[in-house]
Motif scaffolding. Sequence first.
Motif, PDB file in Angstrom:
ATOM      1  N   MET A  34      12.957   6.296  -3.232  1.00  0.00           N
ATOM      2  CA  MET A  34      12.092   5.621  -4.195  1.00  0.00           C
ATOM      3  C   MET A  34      11.582   4.295  -3.639  1.00  0.00           C
ATOM      4  SD  MET A  34      13.929   6.199  -7.874  1.00  0.00           S
ATOM      5  CE  MET A  34      13.700   7.728  -8.793  1.00  0.00           C
ATOM      6  N   ASN A  35      12.465   3.563  -2.982  1.00  0.00           N
ATOM      7  CA  ASN A  35      12.064   2.277  -2.419  1.00  0.00           C
ATOM      8  C   ASN A  35      11.043   2.451  -1.310  1.00  0.00           C
ATOM      9  OD1 ASN A  35      13.738  -0.447  -3.184  1.00  0.00           O
ATOM     10  ND2 ASN A  35      14.857   1.397  -3.753  1.00  0.00           N
ATOM     11  N   ARG A  36      11.263   3.437  -0.450  1.00  0.00           N
ATOM     12  CA  ARG A  36      10.290   3.675   0.620  1.00  0.00           C
ATOM     13  C   ARG A  36       8.941   4.050   0.041  1.00  0.00           C
ATOM     14  NH1 ARG A  36      14.423   6.860   2.689  1.00  0.00           N
ATOM     15  NH2 ARG A  36      13.164   8.734   2.372  1.00  0.00           N
ATOM     16  N   TYR A  37       8.940   4.902  -0.961  1.00  0.00           N
ATOM     17  CA  TYR A  37       7.675   5.333  -1.558  1.00  0.00           C
ATOM     18  C   TYR A  37       6.920   4.138  -2.135  1.00  0.00           C
ATOM     19  CZ  TYR A  37       4.268   7.668  -4.493  1.00  0.00           C
ATOM     20  OH  TYR A  37       3.092   8.054  -5.072  1.00  0.00           O
ATOM     21  N   LEU A  38       7.632   3.232  -2.798  1.00  0.00           N
ATOM     22  CA  LEU A  38       6.985   2.047  -3.358  1.00  0.00           C
ATOM     23  C   LEU A  38       6.342   1.211  -2.257  1.00  0.00           C
ATOM     24  CD1 LEU A  38       6.360   0.089  -5.656  1.00  0.00           C
ATOM     25  CD2 LEU A  38       8.642  -0.892  -5.361  1.00  0.00           C
ATOM     26  N   LEU A  39       7.036   1.042  -1.141  1.00  0.00           N
ATOM     27  CA  LEU A  39       6.472   0.277  -0.024  1.00  0.00           C
ATOM     28  C   LEU A  39       5.234   0.964   0.547  1.00  0.00           C
ATOM     29  CD1 LEU A  39       9.729  -0.841   1.829  1.00  0.00           C
ATOM     30  CD2 LEU A  39       8.270  -2.218   0.325  1.00  0.00           C
ATOM     31  N   TYR A  40       5.256   2.297   0.623  1.00  0.00           N
ATOM     32  CA  TYR A  40       4.085   3.025   1.118  1.00  0.00           C
ATOM     33  C   TYR A  40       2.880   2.785   0.211  1.00  0.00           C
ATOM     34  CZ  TYR A  40       7.491   5.685   3.930  1.00  0.00           C
ATOM     35  OH  TYR A  40       8.478   6.054   4.793  1.00  0.00           O
ATOM     36  N   VAL A  41       3.105   2.785  -1.090  1.00  0.00           N
ATOM     37  CA  VAL A  41       2.005   2.582  -2.042  1.00  0.00           C
ATOM     38  C   VAL A  41       1.426   1.176  -1.894  1.00  0.00           C
ATOM     39  CG1 VAL A  41       1.444   2.359  -4.496  1.00  0.00           C
ATOM     40  CG2 VAL A  41       2.828   4.281  -3.704  1.00  0.00           C
ATOM     41  N   LEU A  42       2.292   0.175  -1.781  1.00  0.00           N
ATOM     42  CA  LEU A  42       1.818  -1.193  -1.612  1.00  0.00           C
ATOM     43  C   LEU A  42       1.046  -1.337  -0.295  1.00  0.00           C
ATOM     44  CD1 LEU A  42       4.897  -3.272  -2.857  1.00  0.00           C
ATOM     45  CD2 LEU A  42       2.929  -2.451  -4.156  1.00  0.00           C
TER      46      LEU A  42
END
Length: 683
Positions: free
Chosen positions: A236-244
């Motif tokens: 989940m954390n990696r996905y959030l960073l990808y979106v940002l």
Amino acid sequence: MAVTPSSSEDPAPGSGPGSPPAAHRPARSLPLLAGALLGSWLVPTALISVGLGFLVLPLLVLAVAAILRVGGGLFDRLVAAALVIAGGVLVSGLLFSLWPWGIDPVPTSGVLFTVVALTGWLSRRAPRLPMRFRPSDLMVVGTGYVMWHYLHKPLAGKGPGERLEFLTTSEDRLNHFSYFVGIEHVGGYDFLHQEAAKAYMMSGEGVYPQGSHFLLAWIDSLFRSSADLGSPLDTMNRYLLYVLAAYALLGVALVWAARWIGGPRLRGWRTAAVCGTVAALVFSSNYTDLVTHGFDSTVIGLLMVALLAAFLIRPALRTPDFLVLAGAGLITVTYVYNLFGAVAGIGLVAALVVHRRRLRRSRWLLYVLVGAVTLGLAALPSVVSVLSDLDVAGTSNLGGPSVGADRTILVGGLLLALLAAAVPANRRTGTGQAHLAVVIGTGVVICGFAGWQMHTIGHVSYYFEKLAGTGVVIALISIGAIGPLLRATPPVRVPVLRRRIADGVLSVLSVATALSLFAGVQWGMESFKAAPTAWHQNSLMAWSRGDSWSDIGPRGGATVMGDLDGIDEPMMVLYSNDDYKNLKSTWVAALLRGRGGDMRALYETHWVNIGAEPRKDAEHDAALAHVKTAAQKLGRPMTVVVADRATGDRLRKELAGFQPRITVVEKPGNNWVAPWNQSFPGD
């Protein structure tokens, strides 16, 4: 008036009269090919085996850039390579979805490098990169840095669980994360593995465009050097960073595209003025709300529209490269967000008509074949969506929370683009005519969709605002066409050093002026009555302050409040008397256990507004009915977790003997355990 090809004003490298003849091209050496193919597999395999898979992507970009012939600068070449790779990965994903290795980084990377090696060998192009940099490259990259700084700021210093406050800002993001996880689990597109994908997502496995999720899933496999997802919380954390990162790259793409459209006539302080203006408008726009609302595919779709439109308007490259870029761009846009495919398609047709003299009449059959294959590949996901019972008309008119396209930029910017494209200095060039055609085509698509919605439902709705975003993109990148019109006649015989210093001063003033006029930066001057400046009130600054956190739990954490270990069956998490907060808590609890498919039944939580404290009988009974409905849809036992003991006792009595069995558990606030201190299956 005959069209003047844009290549005459900005010839592609190696495409002019002085291009080396075919006889002087490197010979096709079989030993060289063998070595290239061997390296195509050995290099990524070696990097991934030692945990350096994240280096594979930049190496692939450099490899593709080395055989393209576009632009005169390194940054331009890298941008073109990135767009080609995006399209190549999405098309290759059809193969990856069907073979036994899924999106494992070793075989997927090996195949992509092999395609690059074969392309270079067959085209007899020696690898070559233009080691030319422009001062404005710093402004393009700097735009991304500024955006990343403010986007990442509220996450700095927070643990993985705390960061979920910014992942769970909307229901849409939980859906997008489900598609992303589903692709990694099934090893390919969800629409090609619909039955298997149902275990990981609530809905849409067959109808929602999945290009952005596939790209991020493949990139994620490289960064992890593995096809294994690892901890759900870390994922989940990696996905959030990808979106940002994707939103920061959208800013980079818009500034770069405006500069690219300006062409070789856009120089000196005028380049700074264009780049500074576009950057300022991006900083101050309301489009950071796309991140807050979880419109992740929209962000990446607009990014791809910006890149494709720039190359369609000014294709300063050889014809084969142009066709590859155009085809890759069209496929990327339609796979990421098929609604934007209408604008991309109109733009592509316009560019082909305007730049038709680039196409050799003797090869018309080849062009038709390539076009048919490209259109077929681009349309494939949309065809699958329609065949999966997608109600196109009904879906197009759906309502919902929207991020409105800034009408000032949309209308005023497109009118300014028309003005720039219509002035004599531009309309006599292929670039100017392609620009005019793209602007008009975009306006026709947007107005046509608005007219259809007004006719069918009486107002514009959710998807109009999404489509209008492409108009905002075209308007912003069109600012690049204004720059060359700001002509300045330098004094005669001015020393080079003096001229460069003067140009540097004017560039700084141009950027400062743009940031003041369009982003509200006051450079230290106090506001009237000490009110917050316009800069501090925009949505990017609101995000950076942490104003967009999700309030589904205590401020110190996110989502699933309580020690939920040991609960193996589907669970409904009710820590609030707000039904929407309960829905998100339940959804995240499912995702943290790799059970996103439970939400097909547990979406009933959207109407369960109990759990934090006792409710009146009528409200309690209505919520209880939805709890029972969820259990019946599941068809198997489930657990309901509440924060209030009295509510828990009442539910236990009311659900005694109900089938399927519903177990009620209380996790009062004084027993709350921060989710980043919990362990979850897969940790």
